[in-house]
Design an enzyme around this catalytic site. Structure first.
Site, mmCIF file in Angstrom:
data_model
loop_
_atom_site.group_PDB
_atom_site.id
_atom_site.type_symbol
_atom_site.label_atom_id
_atom_site.label_comp_id
_atom_site.label_asym_id
_atom_site.label_seq_id
_atom_site.Cartn_x
_atom_site.Cartn_y
_atom_site.Cartn_z
ATOM 1 N N CYS A 168 0.741 -1.015 -0.031
ATOM 2 C CA CYS A 168 -0.091 0.121 -0.091
ATOM 3 C C CYS A 168 0.918 1.357 -0.039
ATOM 4 C CB CYS A 168 -1.069 0.005 1.198
ATOM 5 S SG CYS A 168 -0.132 0.213 2.886
ATOM 6 N N VAL A 169 0.272 2.456 -0.180
ATOM 7 C CA VAL A 169 0.899 3.829 -0.158
ATOM 8 C C VAL A 169 2.036 3.866 0.929
ATOM 9 C CG1 VAL A 169 0.787 6.034 -0.161
ATOM 10 C CG2 VAL A 169 -0.866 4.731 -1.740
#
Length: 881
Positions: A168-169
């Site tokens: 994920c980011v």
């Protein structure tokens, strides 16, 4: 876990009204428990993390976290609220359970391990149920302390061997939540799965080469670009990480049905089989800006501080070496040293290092081995040298560092735009192209155009990043022999694409832009030098022009023309242009930054964080802080910035404000470059007026476009945005399918040439599919036009009736607002009458009650408006397609 969480850290059914009050509550509790030494530091730590992206997850849970030096030990605080509050959660629902993590600075591994462990626990429905329903703290503690039962799944010889990468980011929570879901659910389908995590802790459970060779399917559940070249030749499928969390079995089914063999080269762009994988030009530009902003802040602060302090110490005309730049005048005889195209022309016998040390800007005269400043006194160079400070002094060094950061700013923007589109192979050529474009001395002169002086700036960086990115993405679709694949990203792409974009700037893009921009600069210069003392009306007009140029592209070519021209005029003792320009320069960043504060509902937490950075940059005269907002919302933001800049520049120009420093923003007035006295007052009036105009214009525009809460217009705007997004997404998906089919056609044609195999039937089938997809694009556009037309007709009818009804209800609305306001005042008076001195917790609760009273007051007015308009909103919605 037991060491950092106990029953005294667990609070159930607290009456807190917003995120701010939650952070204050936790900070005070941690201070009381002596977990931290400073409650404000913890609150700032929480807010800093939220500015990077919301910590709100699904189903009413949030995991705020802070790593601060004021933390004495790691701790977890659990707060369950009586009522849900807004947290910008991923599913848009109110947040009710907050699990806050506090970790001492420096304990990175501990911080990430604890946070990841908590995030994985949120995958357990029983764990979430306990936190939502527990009646005492002990049950919550037991839920956290419960050990997960790990069951080893035997390999299924009949199932597929699946490899999955999750990321994920932020690389903290969703990365490991997706891993957990895949490992739990996929074996139930009869398949074998291994998951490699790419999180903040680095790569976890890395695949071996043997596992890659034996893999039947590779799944990327990622929100960032990750190199997939090691999986060349494998069946490959890519989606956003959320898909793996919400529906892991559905993801595997999709991957089996729709996965495609990965071509034999380095390719990191998103697979568009799923809507989750689509991207946009704006997304890539914003990705580049996110990497550029820290460089802007660093360079801007370093330059502004060094110049400001130097001018405060040695005078407004000095530089960071303590020198006053030499000026030019007519000379009857002697050797003239002239700066042409960035090069000094001097006699061979003269030591040119002396000229560089003297920082001569325009002309100088040499006689008997001495350098003379061309002023009335013809001061000897030897005397000037005795006053020069060291070029290695702290202020000069700081300026060099800032200049270095600004030099890197443009290439970084281009490089990471390219990286967002096509991965790391695009970084080098995009950076080189933007670097070439940011130096006007690199542009070839042709035709009647002389060598130009204006670079392409950040506009050139965007052009370079997009051109290189999409070119590299296209190259990545080529079916090259596997033996040549490793050379593509490290040899072919940098060489061919890098040379191509550089030559484009040198011979095509740079010179025409610089030539036209240069003519604008000459026009401004002649307006000031040809008229002698500029009058009020001419000063107003020229100030308006300079203000518009300063605010239009915020550090781009047009801004630079105004800046370079005004800076050059300072050397001729014409300092009014720089006064007008300096007042206009901070308007865009200050205006955009303040808009995120006064109209925060229109901005995400990340954008509000950028707003604070923009305010800081505006204060020190760095206009680039407004660029993200101009790119995000070009029509409204740029128009508002230009009008505000025109107001600031016009006021400063009409009032004859002088500025002796080639810089802008409030800092030049604070440090004396604008003469102290009335001129300083006029300068700040100009900046304040311009900024106010920008904020009011931009905010009013957003409010007008959005419509009042619950109104027909608000619903109409949201509906139009929704159908426009759907059209764009659908067409983008269709275009991706067309691109893949064309790639298949190209591969079949190459196969025909190499093997003489007849693929005409397959080629014809692919052609028919492409034609069908093209017709689907036409259909999508027609459906959008039809829906838009119906919506406009429905809006016109419903809004007209709504307007007439609201008009008839004016007296009732005024009465309701007045009564609500009166009740709110009475509630405040009651709360203010309480004396809680010495009881800090009671003071906090009283403050929370005040916030709750205000929220109830505003909500009551808002709900009344929504209720009155509800009938007409239903009328509008009933006629939509």
């Amino acid at each position: 876990m037991e060491k950092i969480l106990n029953t005294k850290n667990i609070f159930l059914d607290e009456k807190l009204v917003d995120q701010k009050s939650v952070f204050e509550f936790i900070a005070n509790a941690a201070l009381k428990d002596k977990v931290i030494s400073d409650s404000e530091a913890l609150i700032n730590g929480f807010n800093s993390r939220e500015s990077e992206g919301s910590t709100g997850f699904e189903d009413g849970f949030a995991i705020p976290h802070a790593r601060i030096k004021e933390a004495k030990e790691a701790a977890i605080y659990v707060v369950r609220l009586a009522n849900g509050i807004e947290w910008n959660s991923m599913d848009g629902k109110p947040t009710k359970v907050i699990i806050a993590l506090i970790v001492p600075d420096g304990k990175n591994d501990e911080h990430l391990a604890i946070l990841s462990d908590v995030a994985v626990k949120l995958m357990d429905s029983n764990f979430k149920k306990v936190l939502n329903t527990a009646t005492d703290a002990k049950k919550v503690l037991e839920a956290f302390s419960a050990k997960k039962q790990v069951s080893k799944t035997k390999a299924n010889k009949e199932g597929l061997n699946i490899l999955a990468i999750t990321s994920c980011v932020t690389g903290i929570a969703h990365t490991y939540m997706a891993e957990e879901k895949l490992l739990n659910e996929v074996p139930k389908m009869g398949h074998n799965i291994r998951v490699e995590t790419h999180g903040s802790k680095g790569v976890g459970n890395a695949f071996s080469q043997k596992e890659i060779e034996n893999a039947d399917l590779v799944i990327f559940a990622v929100d960032i670009n990750i190199d997939n070249s090691r999986f060349a030749g494998k069946k490959f499928y890519q989606v956003k990480v959320a898909k793996a969390i919400k529906d892991p079995q559905g993801l595997v089914t999709e991957a089996i049905e729709n996965g495609k063999e990965l071509s034999g080269n380095s390719k990191v762009s998103f697979n568009s089989n799923s809507k989750a994988g689509k991207d946009s030009v704006m997304q890539h530009i914003l990705a580049g800006i996110s990497y550029m902003i820290p460089v802007i802040v660093m360079g801007g602060i370093a330059i502004a501080f060094s110049l400001g302090v130097a001018k405060a110490i040695w005078g407004p005309e000095s530089n960071t070496m303590g020198q006053v730049p030499l000026k030019f005048a007519d000379v009857a005889n002697g050797t003239i040293i002239q700066l042409i195209g960035g090069q000094w022309y001097v006699p061979e016998s003269l030591d040119t290092s002396m000229i560089n040390l003297l920082n001569i800007n325009e002309y100088a005269m040499v006689e008997n081995g001495f350098i003379y400043a061309l002023n009335n006194d013809l001061t000897k160079g030897a005397q000037l040298l005795s006053e020069i400070k060291s070029q290695w002094g702290p202020l000069r060094t700081l300026e060099m560092i800032g200049s270095g950061a600004f030099t890197l700013m443009i290439p970084i923007l281009a490089g990471f735009i390219g990286n967002s589109i096509a991965g790391r192979a695009a970084i080098a050529p995009a950076m080189v192209g933007a670097f070439i474009g940011n130096d006007a001395g690199n542009f070839a002169a042709y035709g009647n155009m002389l060598p130009v002086q204006t670079p392409t700036g950040f506009i050139g960086a965007i052009v370079a990043g997009l051109l290189v990115g999409y070119t590299v993405r296209w190259i990545n679709t080529w079916n090259v022999p596997r033996s040549l694949a490793p050379a593509m990203p490290i040899f072919f792409i940098p060489l061919v694409v890098g040379l191509g974009i550089s030559l484009l700037f040198i011979y095509v893009i740079g010179t025409p832009i610089g030539y036209v921009m240069g003519k604008f600069g000459e026009a401004i210069e002649s307006a000031y030098t040809g008229k002698g003392n500029v009058g009020v009306f001419l000063g107003l007009g020229l100030g308006v022009l300079l203000g518009a140029m300063a605010s239009f592209d915020m550090g781009g070519p047009i801004n630079k023309i105004a800046f370079v021209t005004s800076s050059a005029l300072i050397t001729q003792d014409i300092t009014q242009p720089m006064g007008a320009l300096a007042a206009a320069i901070p308007v865009a960043p200050l205006g955009m930054g303040l808009s995120t504060i006064f109209f925060k509902k229109f901005f995400t937490p990340d954008e509000r964080g950028m707003g604070i950075s923009a305010i800081i940059m505006g204060t020190i005269g760095i206009s680039e802080g407004a660029i993200p907002f101009a790119i995000r919302d070009p029509k409204r933001a740029i128009a508002s910035n230009v009008v505000g800049g025109m107001v600031a520049g016009g006021i400063a120009g009409a009032l004859m404000v002088n500025n002796f420093a080639a810089h802008g923003g409030p800092i030049v007035a604070i440090l004396g470059a604008v003469p102290y006295g009335w001129e300083t007052v006029y300068f700040f009036i100009a900046v304040a007026c311009g900024t106010t105009v920008t904020v009011l214009m931009y905010g009013s525009w957003m409010l007008a476009d959005a419509g009042k809460p619950g109104s027909v217009k608000e619903n109409h705007v949201n509906y139009l945005a929704k159908i426009a997004t759907n059209k764009k997404d659908n067409i983008s998906e269709i275009n991706s399918s067309i691109l893949k089919l064309k790639g298949e056609m190209s591969a079949l044609r190459k196969e025909e040439k190499l093997t003489n195999k007849d693929n005409s039937s397959k080629l014809n089938d692919l052609k028919i599919k492409i034609e069908k997809l093209n017709s689907e694009i036409v259909n999508e556009k027609n459906l959008y036009k039809e829906a838009k037309l119906v919506a406009k007709t429905s809006y016109k009818e419903a809004s007209k009736q709504e307007k007439e009804f609201i008009k008839s209800q004016r007296s009732g609305i005024k009465e309701f607002v007045a009564n609500s306001k009166e009740n709110y005042k009475k509630e405040l008076e009651k709360l203010n009458s309480n004396d809680f001195r010495g009881n800090k917790l009671a003071m906090i609760e009283n403050k929370q009650n005040k916030n709750l009273a205000k929220e109830n007051y505003l909500n009551s007015i808002n709900n009344d408006q929504v209720k009155r308009r509800e009938k007409y909103v239903q009328m509008y919605n009933s006629k939509l397609v």
